[in-house]
Design an enzyme around this catalytic site. Structure first.
Site, PDB file in Angstrom:
ATOM      1  N   ARG A 151      19.084   5.359 -11.167  1.00 23.06           N
ATOM      2  CA  ARG A 151      17.870   6.178 -11.180  1.00 23.06           C
ATOM      3  C   ARG A 151      18.215   7.637 -10.898  1.00 23.06           C
ATOM      4  O   ARG A 151      19.023   7.934 -10.022  1.00 23.06           O
ATOM      5  CB  ARG A 151      16.879   5.677 -10.126  1.00 23.06           C
ATOM      6  CG  ARG A 151      15.665   6.559  -9.997  1.00 23.06           C
ATOM      7  CD  ARG A 151      14.625   5.986  -9.061  1.00 23.06           C
ATOM      8  NE  ARG A 151      15.034   5.937  -7.674  1.00 23.06           N
ATOM      9  CZ  ARG A 151      15.129   7.007  -6.872  1.00 23.06           C
ATOM     10  NH1 ARG A 151      14.886   8.235  -7.335  1.00 23.06           N
ATOM     11  NH2 ARG A 151      15.476   6.860  -5.616  1.00 23.06           N
ATOM     12  N   ARG A 154      23.466  10.256  -8.886  1.00 19.25           N
ATOM     13  CA  ARG A 154      23.822   9.660  -7.600  1.00 19.25           C
ATOM     14  C   ARG A 154      24.960   8.657  -7.665  1.00 19.25           C
ATOM     15  O   ARG A 154      25.771   8.594  -6.744  1.00 19.25           O
ATOM     16  CB  ARG A 154      22.581   8.992  -7.001  1.00 19.25           C
ATOM     17  CG  ARG A 154      21.577  10.020  -6.599  1.00 19.25           C
ATOM     18  CD  ARG A 154      20.314   9.393  -6.081  1.00 19.25           C
ATOM     19  NE  ARG A 154      19.387  10.450  -5.719  1.00 19.25           N
ATOM     20  CZ  ARG A 154      18.126  10.243  -5.376  1.00 19.25           C
ATOM     21  NH1 ARG A 154      17.646   9.016  -5.350  1.00 19.25           N
ATOM     22  NH2 ARG A 154      17.352  11.257  -5.054  1.00 19.25           N
ATOM     23  N   GLY A 162       1.072   0.565  -5.055  1.00 15.58           N
ATOM     24  CA  GLY A 162      -0.095  -0.253  -4.745  1.00 15.58           C
ATOM     25  C   GLY A 162      -1.372   0.565  -4.646  1.00 15.58           C
ATOM     26  O   GLY A 162      -2.438   0.148  -5.096  1.00 15.58           O
ATOM     27  N   GLY A 208       0.808  -1.221   0.000  1.00  7.96           N
ATOM     28  CA  GLY A 208       0.000   0.000   0.000  1.00  7.96           C
ATOM     29  C   GLY A 208       0.835   1.261   0.000  1.00  7.96           C
ATOM     30  O   GLY A 208       0.455   2.270   0.586  1.00  7.96           O
ATOM     31  N   GLY A 209       1.992   1.216  -0.668  1.00  5.95           N
ATOM     32  CA  GLY A 209       2.718   2.460  -0.928  1.00  5.95           C
ATOM     33  C   GLY A 209       2.142   3.108  -2.171  1.00  5.95           C
ATOM     34  O   GLY A 209       1.036   2.778  -2.611  1.00  5.95           O
ATOM     35  N   LEU A 210       2.881   4.035  -2.743  1.00  5.24           N
ATOM     36  CA  LEU A 210       2.351   4.762  -3.893  1.00  5.24           C
ATOM     37  C   LEU A 210       1.931   3.837  -5.033  1.00  5.24           C
ATOM     38  O   LEU A 210       0.856   4.014  -5.616  1.00  5.24           O
ATOM     39  CB  LEU A 210       3.411   5.745  -4.415  1.00  5.24           C
ATOM     40  CG  LEU A 210       3.384   7.138  -3.822  1.00  5.24           C
ATOM     41  CD1 LEU A 210       4.523   7.966  -4.407  1.00  5.24           C
ATOM     42  CD2 LEU A 210       2.046   7.832  -4.106  1.00  5.24           C
ATOM     43  N   HIS A 238      22.725   6.006  -2.167  1.00  4.04           N
ATOM     44  CA  HIS A 238      22.471   7.441  -2.139  1.00  4.04           C
ATOM     45  C   HIS A 238      23.686   8.136  -1.538  1.00  4.04           C
ATOM     46  O   HIS A 238      24.151   7.738  -0.472  1.00  4.04           O
ATOM     47  CB  HIS A 238      21.221   7.752  -1.319  1.00  4.04           C
ATOM     48  CG  HIS A 238      20.691   9.132  -1.557  1.00  4.04           C
ATOM     49  ND1 HIS A 238      21.366  10.260  -1.123  1.00  4.04           N
ATOM     50  CD2 HIS A 238      19.593   9.577  -2.204  1.00  4.04           C
ATOM     51  CE1 HIS A 238      20.686  11.328  -1.500  1.00  4.04           C
ATOM     52  NE2 HIS A 238      19.609  10.947  -2.149  1.00  4.04           N
ATOM     53  N   HIS A 288      20.075   2.503  -0.959  1.00  6.32           N
ATOM     54  CA  HIS A 288      18.893   3.353  -1.083  1.00  6.32           C
ATOM     55  C   HIS A 288      17.778   2.779  -1.949  1.00  6.32           C
ATOM     56  O   HIS A 288      16.630   2.740  -1.532  1.00  6.32           O
ATOM     57  CB  HIS A 288      19.339   4.695  -1.645  1.00  6.32           C
ATOM     58  CG  HIS A 288      18.265   5.738  -1.719  1.00  6.32           C
ATOM     59  ND1 HIS A 288      17.581   6.164  -0.610  1.00  6.32           N
ATOM     60  CD2 HIS A 288      17.751   6.430  -2.764  1.00  6.32           C
ATOM     61  CE1 HIS A 288      16.689   7.088  -0.963  1.00  6.32           C
ATOM     62  NE2 HIS A 288      16.763   7.251  -2.268  1.00  6.32           N
TER      63      HIS A 288
END
Lengths: 255, 636
Positions: B422, B300, B17, B13-15, B239, B373
């Protein structure tokens, strides 16, 4: 804050409970705290070797944690009698022995884990959302918001539903209907949004009903314990004015 | 609910999901949303700096094309280009949608969306909400899903842990088996499709990670062990700017540099003065020195390696060589910036630093070091290329489908958008975008589905439930002296030293053998906990076992790739850009040729498949249809 700097020995006194309806009991643990340690990191260390002060091997202490940087709200508990997130409770700053208890006002699941489902039910009750037509792009932007309004709203949007304000509030209780400070602050936030305010009346009616705003006893504990320094009592004050106006509108018609 | 409504399970249920849930519920399907905890506690909440979308709010002539190019090059050309194209094209629409949900994006004086600079780009392209953007975006969708709950369209199953999928005789996913984290009940749930949105896996490097303690990768590992392919596992982002810490290395957003923060060390490593007493002329701003064009906002992987070089190779970490382990730190300095500006735009990280380090970044430079990260790699997912427009074909059931029919993946647990590295503020974008795309793809899959899970024989579900319950029993029976929490700590230490920022084949071979040994030690597991209620040791032990399995995929994939690309850095195979030489110089052109020859060998996706003896590694080509690899990455 450097790794090899001082370690200290601390005593934790933990109120434990094996199951939701079991009787609570206390256990003491003595362990080494590394420099910079916090209550969560200490509980994590304890899991590896869970032996009481008296040398008894016991089940590890159940507790919740996730982000460990005070943004997810999971690890709130009562620490030396005060509700606060455990991850940001630094050992060096706490009076020993450190007393840990589950967050009050919520049913205990086990040890320091509680069930905060009520809070989320209250968010439903007060309709803490902006109603949109659908989560698709309709090629329209929401209306502008001034930087001043943004700054005021942003304070409330950082509420992580940790439950500390609920735990501290004398009016919140398992046998009481009061929705509590955090959900009220969300009403303040949603009512201020340029399209969220379309449902302002409904939200105000929700908090003018049983368990709503008038149950606030103005103890002001909530604002003192909020880890995010959310001006909860300011929100409650603003809602007081909004509900008064709403009551007049309800009496005399809308315009 | 229409007659064609189907049952879908979303895991996480993060962004990702929550977006998949929104898309599916709005398409009229019933969604059951599984999460280890209340969904708003998900790790998306920890994302700080912002979300990229080309709105061109700053008069810099930004363009979607440039966002696409930056993302492709930032990832060293390793990501398939059609999904990147679609993501960047749809980003502005996503921002508009978030804004309508009431997300408190920071504003310009005119009340419009403000944008700031992030790494690896030259344009202010990042929308933000102070320095708590992930939290704000997560709450925006969380509120919408809560509304759908009250309308009966979504049912949450919080405090349940996903254990496995249930496949029918044809290998089609027909449901899942999950465990109630309180009662420990193991139960099968039927579903016509399953979306895995289980997030990242930084806990494999614990405690030297910015990730939440629930970002274990266990769910992705479980479906991998059931036959889902896992791609580009060797590409894991460190990171550059995390706080020091023994329990966790907390993130200090890249936005700190985007807004003007500078990274430096004293020129004299023995300099014991307070940092602000060291004059400018005696400071080494190494990122600005080595990369004058991008300076502190290089991507990064490059920033992390530069810090590595300064501390580990040049011995210039703060405190110098005799500082022992604490040589692993450099300064991230905000003290020269306007205090009001910093407080308004970076307040959330100031507060984290003050609380956990006991120092105020407005008064003294922060001390930081790279930390684990983000996983660029993840579950392999398909896409259908739109033959006319070039991007992903909207609504295709192939988009975000794993190789197991009926099983989809989105968010950090997939591999789709970031290639070998990323770019900052592209993860909130990919998590949200891929969640929505996966939801739409599943809706298409369901409309073509002849028979749903209701037709699957009950025995399938019973067998898988029993297998999982047996595994729980096996884990619960004390069999020796191995503590699950200690095994986790050893895994983290091993991965941090041997599968970290800098890699070497001998070390990777050693890591693979240590990981096999770590796996075998589960034969001697002792949970030290016998409770049959909310037994966290059991859940954790099972997670750690699956983390070890996934760590093997990461190490084996890293071992298989003999080159340097993005976050995967093996010095033995480094093709360094000749110093002081630029395009047109013969030395640079010779380098370009070597670089192209290397691409011919290695510009390909790593794909791992489960085998009981260890992962089987294969490669597949990358779709480079939009931007051919002619320009080496060069941020000098």
């Amino acid at each position: 804050m450097h790794a090899e700097a001082n370690r200290q020995t601390v005593e934790l006194r933990i109120r434990r409970q094996d199951r939701p309806n079991a009787a609570p009991y206390w256990q003491s643990f003595v362990l080494e705290a590394r420099a910079g340690a916090n209550v969560v990191s200490l509980l994590m260390d304890l899991r590896e070797h869970c032996v009481t002060k008296d040398g008894e091997r016991v089940d590890p202490v159940a507790f919740e944690h996730n982000c460990m940087e005070e943004v997810c709200g999971a690890c709130a508990m009562l620490i030396n009698g005060l509700p606060r997130p455990a991850c940001s409770a630094l050992i060096a700053e706490l009076e020993a022995p450190i007393r840990l208890e589950p967050l009050p006002k919520f049913p205990v699941v086990r040890d320091l884990m509680v069930d905060r489902a009520r809070m989320f039910e209250h968010l439903k009750q007060v309709k803490a959302w902006v109603r949109i037509d659908g989560a698709w792009d309709n090629h329209e932007r929401a209306p502008r918001i001034s930087p001043q309004d943004w700054a005021a709203n942003y304070l409330y949007s950082r509420c992580m539903s940790c439950g500390c304000c609920m735990a501290a509030c004398p009016q919140v209780g398992s046998d009481q209907a009061f929705v509590g400070p955090a959900p009220l602050a969300q009403v303040r936030l949603m009512n201020a949004h340029p399209t969220g305010r379309y449902d302002k009346t409904e939200r105000l009616h929700a908090i003018m009903a049983e368990g709503g705003l008038s149950d606030c006893g103005n103890a002001q504990n909530c604002v003192r314990v909020c880890p995010k320094a959310i001006p909860l009592t300011t929100a409650i004050g603003e809602l007081g004015r909004q509900t008064t106006l709403q009551a007049l509108k309800d009496l005399f018609g809308n315009d | 609910m229409s007659a064609s409504a189907r049952q879908v399970i979303v895991i996480g249920g993060g962004l990702g999901g929550l977006w998949a849930t929104l898309a599916l519920a709005e398409a009229g399907h019933r969604v059951m949303l599984f999460s280890l905890f209340e969904v708003m506690r998900s790790h998306s909440a920890c994302a700080q700096g912002g979300i990229n979308a080309v709105l061109d709010m700053k008069g810099q002539h930004d363009s979607v094309q440039q966002h696409i190019v930056d993302t492709i090059k930032g990832g060293s050309y390793l990501a398939n280009q059609p999904p990147i194209q679609s993501m960047c094209e749809d980003a502005p629409g996503l921002i508009r949608t978030f804004e309508r949900m009431g997300v408190t994006f920071s504003r310009t004086p005119e009340g419009l969306l403000d944008q700031r600079l992030f790494g690896g780009v030259k344009h202010k392209r990042t929308c933000f909400a102070g320095a708590s953007t992930g939290q704000q975006l997560l709450y925006g969708v969380d509120q919408q899903v809560r509304r759908l709950e009250t309308e009966g369209k979504v049912e949450k199953q919080e405090w349940w842990e996903f254990l496995s999928i249930v496949k029918d005789v044809d290998g089609v996913c027909r449901g899942i088996v999950a465990m109630d984290l309180r009662s420990l009940e193991v139960r099968a749930f039927r579903a016509d499709a399953v979306v895995l949105a289980s997030g990242g896996l930084g806990q494999i490097y614990a405690p030297k990670t910015t990730c939440s303690t629930n970002s274990t990768g266990a769910a992705a590992s479980r479906v991998y062990q059931q036959g889902a392919r896992f791609a580009n596992a060797e590409f894991f982002q460190f990171h550059p700017t995390a706080m020091l810490g023994e329990d966790k290395t907390r993130l200090m957003t890249e936005a700190a540099r985007g807004e003007g923060g500078r990274v430096w060390v004293p020129k004299d490593p023995g300099d014991r003065r307070e940092p602000l007493r060291i004059p400018e002329s005696e400071r080494f701003y190494f990122l600005e020195d080595w990369y004058p064009s991008y300076g502190n906002t290089v991507p990064r992987d490059i920033a992390a390696r530069a810090i590595w070089k300064v501390t580990r190779e040049l011995g210039l970490g703060v405190g110098g060589a005799d500082a022992g382990e604490s040589r692993d730190r450099v300064y991230l300095d905000l003290t020269h910036l306007d205090r009001n500006f910093v407080s308004t735009r970076l307040g959330a990280i100031l507060s984290i630093y003050r609380k956990f380090a006991g120092q105020d970044p407005l008064e003294t430079p922060m001390e930081i070091f790279p930390a684990a990260h983000y996983a660029m790699g993840g579950l392999w997912v398909d896409y259908e290329k739109d033959p006319t427009r070039g991007g992903m074909k909207a609504g295709s059931p192939r988009n975000h489908a794993t190789n197991i029919p009926g099983l989809y993946a989105c968010g950090e647990c997939d591999y789709a958008y970031h290639g070998a590295n990323r770019l900052g503020a592209n993860s909130l974008l990919s998590a949200s975008y891929s969640g929505r795309v996966a939801g739409e793809a599943v809706a298409s899959y369901l409309s073509g589905l002849e028979q749903g899970a209701e037709a699957a024989p009950a025995a399938l579900f019973e067998t898988e439930s029993r297998r999982q319950a047996d595994l729980n029993q096996q884990f619960s029976r004390p069999r020796g002296d191995q503590n699950p929490f200690r095994l986790h700590r050893e895994l983290g230490a091993l991965m941090t030293t041997q599968v970290g920022v800098v890699r070497d084949n001998a070390e990777l071979d050693a890591a693979l053998s240590s990981l096999r040994e770590l796996e075998q030690r589960f034969e001697r597991l002792d949970l030290s906990e016998s409770s049959r209620w909310a037994n966290q040791s059991l859940a954790h032990a099972r997670q750690v076992f699956d983390m070890v399995k996934l760590a093997q995929v990461m190490a084996a994939s890293a071992r298989a790739r003999d080159e340097c690309r993005g976050a995967h850095f093996k010095p033995a195979f480094d093709l360094a850009i000749p110093q002081g030489k630029f395009p047109g110089d013969p030395e640079f052109e010779a380098y370009r040729e070597r670089w192209k020859a290397n691409n011919a060998d290695w510009l390909k996706t790593t794909v791992a498949e489960y085998h009981p003896d260890g992962p089987r590694i294969a490669f597949e080509p990358v779709d480079l249809g939009l931007l051919a690899p002619e320009q080496p990455r060069d941020y000098r």
